[in-house]
Design an enzyme around this catalytic site. Structure first.
Site, short mmCIF file in Angstrom:
data_model
loop_
_atom_site.label_atom_id
_atom_site.label_comp_id
_atom_site.label_asym_id
_atom_site.label_seq_id
_atom_site.Cartn_x
_atom_site.Cartn_y
_atom_site.Cartn_z
N LYS A 36 0.91 -1.23 -0.30
CA LYS A 36 0.04 -0.05 0.39
C LYS A 36 1.21 1.13 0.13
O LYS A 36 -0.07 2.18 -0.23
CB LYS A 36 -0.74 -0.26 1.11
CG LYS A 36 -0.62 0.10 2.87
CD LYS A 36 -1.34 0.20 3.25
CE LYS A 36 -0.43 -0.06 5.02
NZ LYS A 36 -1.52 -0.07 6.36
N CYS A 44 11.32 -1.20 7.13
CA CYS A 44 12.93 -0.76 6.54
C CYS A 44 13.94 -0.73 6.15
O CYS A 44 14.24 0.69 7.04
CB CYS A 44 13.78 -2.80 6.40
SG CYS A 44 15.30 -3.00 6.79
N LYS A 53 20.54 3.87 9.87
CA LYS A 53 21.59 4.28 9.08
C LYS A 53 22.38 4.66 8.62
O LYS A 53 23.63 5.22 8.56
CB LYS A 53 22.05 1.64 8.81
CG LYS A 53 21.38 1.03 8.94
CD LYS A 53 21.47 0.92 11.08
CE LYS A 53 20.68 -0.02 11.60
NZ LYS A 53 19.40 0.77 12.25
N GLY A 117 -3.88 -4.96 1.07
CA GLY A 117 -4.88 -5.87 1.01
C GLY A 117 -5.46 -6.75 2.11
O GLY A 117 -5.16 -5.98 3.30
N VAL A 239 7.80 6.17 32.54
CA VAL A 239 6.95 7.35 32.47
C VAL A 239 5.55 7.43 32.54
O VAL A 239 4.95 6.22 31.80
CB VAL A 239 7.20 7.26 31.02
CG1 VAL A 239 6.43 8.79 30.56
CG2 VAL A 239 8.68 7.53 30.67
N LEU A 322 13.53 -8.99 12.92
CA LEU A 322 14.80 -8.26 12.69
C LEU A 322 14.59 -8.71 11.01
O LEU A 322 14.26 -9.81 11.27
CB LEU A 322 16.29 -8.94 13.12
CG LEU A 322 16.34 -9.31 14.43
CD1 LEU A 322 17.73 -9.89 15.05
CD2 LEU A 322 16.84 -7.83 14.66
N HIS A 447 46.37 -10.41 9.01
CA HIS A 447 47.38 -9.53 10.19
C HIS A 447 47.84 -8.23 9.15
O HIS A 447 48.08 -8.21 8.76
CB HIS A 447 48.51 -9.92 10.05
CG HIS A 447 49.16 -8.63 11.32
ND1 HIS A 447 48.57 -8.46 12.90
CD2 HIS A 447 50.03 -8.13 11.45
CE1 HIS A 447 48.99 -7.99 13.73
NE2 HIS A 447 50.66 -7.91 13.01
#
Length: 468
Positions: A36, A44, A53, A117, A239, A322, A447
């Site tokens: 929609k 996300c 991010k 939907g 709160v 997630l 390294h």
């Protein structure tokens, strides 16, 4: 009367939904996806993971220029914030991502059914657009409608002075004092953004610790680091109300166990106390789809509901809320429908807090292993002893690896430190293959890299780290 028939209709085009649709199309199914929003990608990509991010990255650069570059011998003049340009960077990042999903839909011949939907009946999805509604026939339906923010009683979100995570992405100016209600991933990330840009940030958390699902040792050091950065905390605090005016917000709080109340004066409040499945108007009750005791869609091991042919994934069902968990579930459903062995290994779902330093984890915490009576070994290695971290001037934190005491199989890992969100994934892969701490310790690690801290933690499980 049905307009068109599909093998699969996915309701929701967030990470779980669009990934499910793409994988199903790759496997030869005729697929449509209902969305929609004016753009694909769900919460996300539009107002969640991706824009936050972008702001985290941009604010890190601002803070680095203002406070850290001199330590590397890079002198700059007075650093100025162009908030409009920074928000523009966020918007461009979002636009590029959502257009990418639209391209992938066209590439895989997935129909985007624009509108809201609703499951009219098993095998039938009604899509209400701006002008009319159409009903589509389908062999299978996947509910991938995601989640929405949880409201706090007596604290009305107006997305201006009292905001959800969505409003926290859009402040026209930096608040002088921002109160974050909720010490979880979202609150700490968005609090970090605005603190770097100049806001005083106070985190109010009902429980006695930040991110309660986090490993206890990691959580304590994480809070100390955030405190050094300037963030303040009111833990074990609830709160009870908020009043807005032209001059700001008066937030009323009191001890979680009861006691005298106090008022916090601030410019803005971010309510980030959690999320809940977004299932409104889906017609689940009429379709006979069962929910669990917490209002989530109940599913079996194949992610199918109690109604044949109706599946659900992501934030709509139990489990970690997630994006990557939703994506794997979307792939699993698509492969199951195509006759392949779709499967999700929930034991290896990583969790990441994208502050700086980052926090990343996979598998159980020490507290959870103790509660379950599992005998385990611990290997830890601090970033203060890692050459690359020293070169980066990013030595806060450590790597902790937990392994089974008898078999040495890796049970979990918890990382607080630079780039932890990337470092955790070598442990995820090792766990996916049933690897041991010895396997990780014996593997080459270039390294100098931050990854050597993971290797050293694996060596420490057996009591033989090299650099401490």
């Amino acid at each position: 009367m049905a307009e068109q028939a599909y093998d699969l209709i996915v309701i929701g085009a967030g990470p779980g939904g669009y990934v499910c649709a793409i994988r199903a199309a790759q496997l030869g199914l005729k697929v449509a996806c209902v969305e929609k929003r004016a753009t694909l990608g769900g919460t996300c990509l539009n107002v969640g993971c991706i824009p936050s991010k972008a702001l985290l990255q941009a604010s890190e650069k601002f803070e680095e220029a203002e406070h850290a570059l001199a330590g590397f011998g890079v002198k700059v003049g007075k650093v100025q914030l162009d908030l409009k340009a920074m928000l523009g960077h966020k918007d461009k990042t979002v636009e590029a991502n959502v257009k990418g999903i639209e391209f992938l839909f066209k590439k895989h011949k997935i129909d985007w059914l624009k509108g809201t939907g609703r499951i009219a009946a098993p095998g039938k999805v009604e899509v209400a657009g701006d002008k009319d509604s159409k009903t589509y026939e389908t062999k299978n339906i996947v509910i991938a409608t995601g989640s929405t923010h949880v409201d706090l009683p007596n604290v009305a979100v107006d997305e201006k002075q009292i905001v959800s995570s969505t409003g926290a992405l859009e402040f026209a100016k930096v608040p002088k004092h921002l109160v974050v209600v909720g010490g979880g991933y979202i609150g700490l990330e968005m609090g970090s953004v605005w603190q770097r840009l100049g806001a005083k940030v106070t985190v109010v958390e009902f429980l006695d610790r930040l991110v309660p699902t986090m490993d206890g040792e990691v959580g304590k050091q994480f809070q100390r680091i955030l405190g050094r950065q300037g963030m303040s905390f009111k833990l074990s605090t609830k709160v009870t109300g908020a009043k807005t005016s032209k001059s700001g917000v008066k937030l009323t709080v009191e001890p979680a166990k009861g006691g005298d109340s106090e008022t916090i004066d601030c410019d803005a409040v971010l309510v980030a106390i959690g999320r809940k499945p977004y299932l409104e108007g889906l017609g689940l009750e009429e379709a006979g789809v069962a929910l669990d005791e917490r209002g989530r869609v109940a599913v079996d091991r194949h992610l199918m509901t109690n109604v044949e042919g109706i599946y659900a994934i992501g934030d709509a069902i139990p489990g970690a809320m997630l994006a990557h968990k939703a994506e794997e579930e979307g792939v699993a459903v698509a492969e199951h429908l195509a006759g392949e062995g779709g499967h999700v290994n929930y034991a290896t779902v990583p969790g990441i807090v994208y502050t700086w330093p980052e926090v990343a984890s996979v598998g159980p915490t020490e507290e959870e292993l103790k509660q379950a009576g599992v005998e385990y070994k611990v290997g830890k290695f601090p970033f203060t002893a890692n050459g690359r971290a020293r070169a980066m001037q990013a030595t806060d934190g450590f790597v902790k690896i937990l392994a089974d005491k008898a078999t040495d199989r890796i049970l979990g890992a918890h990382i607080l430190g630079p780039d932890a969100g990337n470092l955790i994934h070598e442990v995820v892969v090792a766990m996916e293959f049933g690897g041991s701490a010895e396997d990780l310790a014996r593997s080459f690690h270039g390294h100098p890299t931050l990854n050597e801290a993971v290797k050293e933690a694996a060596l420490a499980v057996d009591g033989r780290p090299i650099h401490i």
